[in-house]
Design an enzyme around this catalytic site. Structure first.
Site, PDB file in Angstrom:
ATOM      1  N   LYS A 262       0.761  -1.067   0.050  1.00  0.00           N
ATOM      2  CA  LYS A 262      -0.081  -0.096  -0.044  1.00  0.00           C
ATOM      3  C   LYS A 262       0.928   1.229  -0.111  1.00  0.00           C
ATOM      4  O   LYS A 262       2.057   1.369   0.704  1.00  0.00           O
ATOM      5  CB  LYS A 262      -0.880  -0.266   1.158  1.00  0.00           C
ATOM      6  CG  LYS A 262      -1.897  -1.016   1.310  1.00  0.00           C
ATOM      7  CD  LYS A 262      -2.730  -1.122   0.138  1.00  0.00           C
ATOM      8  CE  LYS A 262      -3.919  -2.040   0.154  1.00  0.00           C
ATOM      9  NZ  LYS A 262      -4.829  -1.667  -1.065  1.00  0.00           N
TER      10      LYS A 262
ATOM     11  N   LYS B  68     -13.578  -6.650  -7.828  1.00  0.00           N
ATOM     12  CA  LYS B  68     -14.360  -7.060  -6.654  1.00  0.00           C
ATOM     13  C   LYS B  68     -15.900  -7.540  -6.740  1.00  0.00           C
ATOM     14  O   LYS B  68     -16.469  -6.746  -7.605  1.00  0.00           O
ATOM     15  CB  LYS B  68     -14.292  -5.932  -5.757  1.00  0.00           C
ATOM     16  CG  LYS B  68     -12.874  -5.515  -5.149  1.00  0.00           C
ATOM     17  CD  LYS B  68     -13.003  -4.448  -4.278  1.00  0.00           C
ATOM     18  CE  LYS B  68     -11.584  -4.156  -3.624  1.00  0.00           C
ATOM     19  NZ  LYS B  68     -10.513  -4.010  -4.543  1.00  0.00           N
TER      20      LYS B  68
END
Length: 367
Positions: free
Chosen positions: A163, A265
């Site tokens: 991240k 997703k």
């Protein structure tokens, strides 16, 4: 066969590590679990668990509000006719794909039970023996990156997502990338995920400063247009995630040659039906995809598992299984990551039987 009843359950999912956003920190996430029942005694389950109101337009209260508009129009419909169910949902409510996804997934689960087949068999059959998972490495100090990669490697992972861009600066993001590159072994994969945090000038500066490193960049900027504007100015292969909300945007991205892969997703794109379509287009176009979800528990992991193992190896990239990191289980026999890999079980449908004592009473019932 007809839908006779739909129950909604609410479950708080505590997080192993709090998720911090600019205006709020989340210690737990609000999960909506759906059960569909029929006049022939079959039932189907699903869940949808958005992350945060500042991450994407999806939010937990919106799931249950959308159900008030959608579900009354589905009572009496045949849940095994999944395309018809999706058309009916679109007639009753525009948008809200994340809420509709729970109905779609529950119908697919029910189909597997009706035909007494695990869901992956209805999605084209098993093409992978098991699906590689990946962990998120938080945007902390650079030294943490080395520790986390070693930790997750010991747990069986060989695909790592780093991240970037959360309250950081150029030098910190570049340092994290270099620490990660030094820690990753040959044969392992590194993805740097900015989660749409960078402006275009920030993305260009960081990506150009790290062109010597072998990694994928995921969703560097907020919008599709911003990602496209830097796509052909940098060398790193690009994965698009948050801006890929439906098949139309994916087709646009293919026409613009804007990406090498999609972060898909399941509940963002409408459930099993939408994900299967994106999977098949990726396969035809020679692109890669992750099989993810915003968040969730056993039902979410099971849906990912069945899509993942029915995806060709040349198309499947990896899967992030959130319940592995939140440790909430309402069916200990449901699919779960083991030694860094996700697999299905051989039960019909999703293969999940929720522990009703954990769910409690429905918060809403439609009949």
């Amino acid at each position: 066969m007809k839908i006779t009843r739909v129950d909604l359950y609410q479950l708080d999912i505590p997080l192993e590590k709090p998720k911090r956003y600019p205006n709020k920190t989340y210690e737990a996430l609000d999960d909506t679990i759906v059960r569909i029942e029929t006049d022939e005694g079959h039932s189907g389950w699903a869940e949808v668990c958005p992350i945060a109101t500042t991450y994407q337009p999806e939010h937990a209260l919106g799931v249950r509000a959308a159900m008030e508009e959608i579900v009354p129009g589905l009572i009496g419909e045949d849940p095994t006719q999944t395309d018809r169910i999706n058309e009916k949902m679109n007639l009753w409510l525009m948008g809200a794909q994340y809420a509709k996804s729970a109905i779609d997934i529950a119908c697919w689960d029910l189909c597997g039970k009706v035909y007494n087949r695990p869901l992956y068999q209805l999605l084209g059959g098993r093409l992978l023996n098991k699906a590689a998972g990946y962990p998120e490495i938080e945007a902390g100090q650079p030294e943490i990156v080395t520790e986390r990669i070693a930790q997750y490697r010991n747990e069986g992972f060989r695909h790592f997502q780093l991240k970037l861009g959360r309250g950081s600066n150029f030098d910190l993001d570049i340092a994290r990338l270099r620490y990660a590159a030094d820690a990753v072994h040959p044969g392992e994969t590194l993805v740097a995920d900015a989660n749409k945090a960078w402006s275009t000038h920030e993305a260009l500066r960081i990506l150009r400063a790290t062109e010597d490193i072998d990694y994928y960049i995921e969703q560097p900027c907020l919008t599709y247009e911003e990602c496209l504007s830097i796509r052909h100015q940098v060398r790193q292969p690009m994965i698009l995630d948050e801006c890929m909300t439906d098949i139309k945007l994916m087709l646009r991205g293919l026409a613009d040659n804007c990406f090498e892969g999609i972060g898909c997703k399941i509940t963002r794109v409408g459930g099993i039906t939408g994900t299967k379509l994106i999977r098949d287009v990726c396969k035809a176009a020679g692109k890669i995809m992750t099989v993810d979800d915003a968040w969730g528990a056993d039902l979410s992991a099971a849906a990912q598992a069945h899509i993942a193992v029915s995806t060709p190896a040349r198309t499947f990239f990896a899967t992030y299984v959130s319940t592995y990191f939140s440790k909430v289980r309402y069916d200990l026999e449901a699919p779960m990551l083991v030694d860094g890999y996700l697999n299905t079980n051989e039960k019909p449908g999703l293969g999940v039987d929720p522990d009703m004592s954990m769910l409690g009473e429905p918060v809403r019932t439609f009949t």
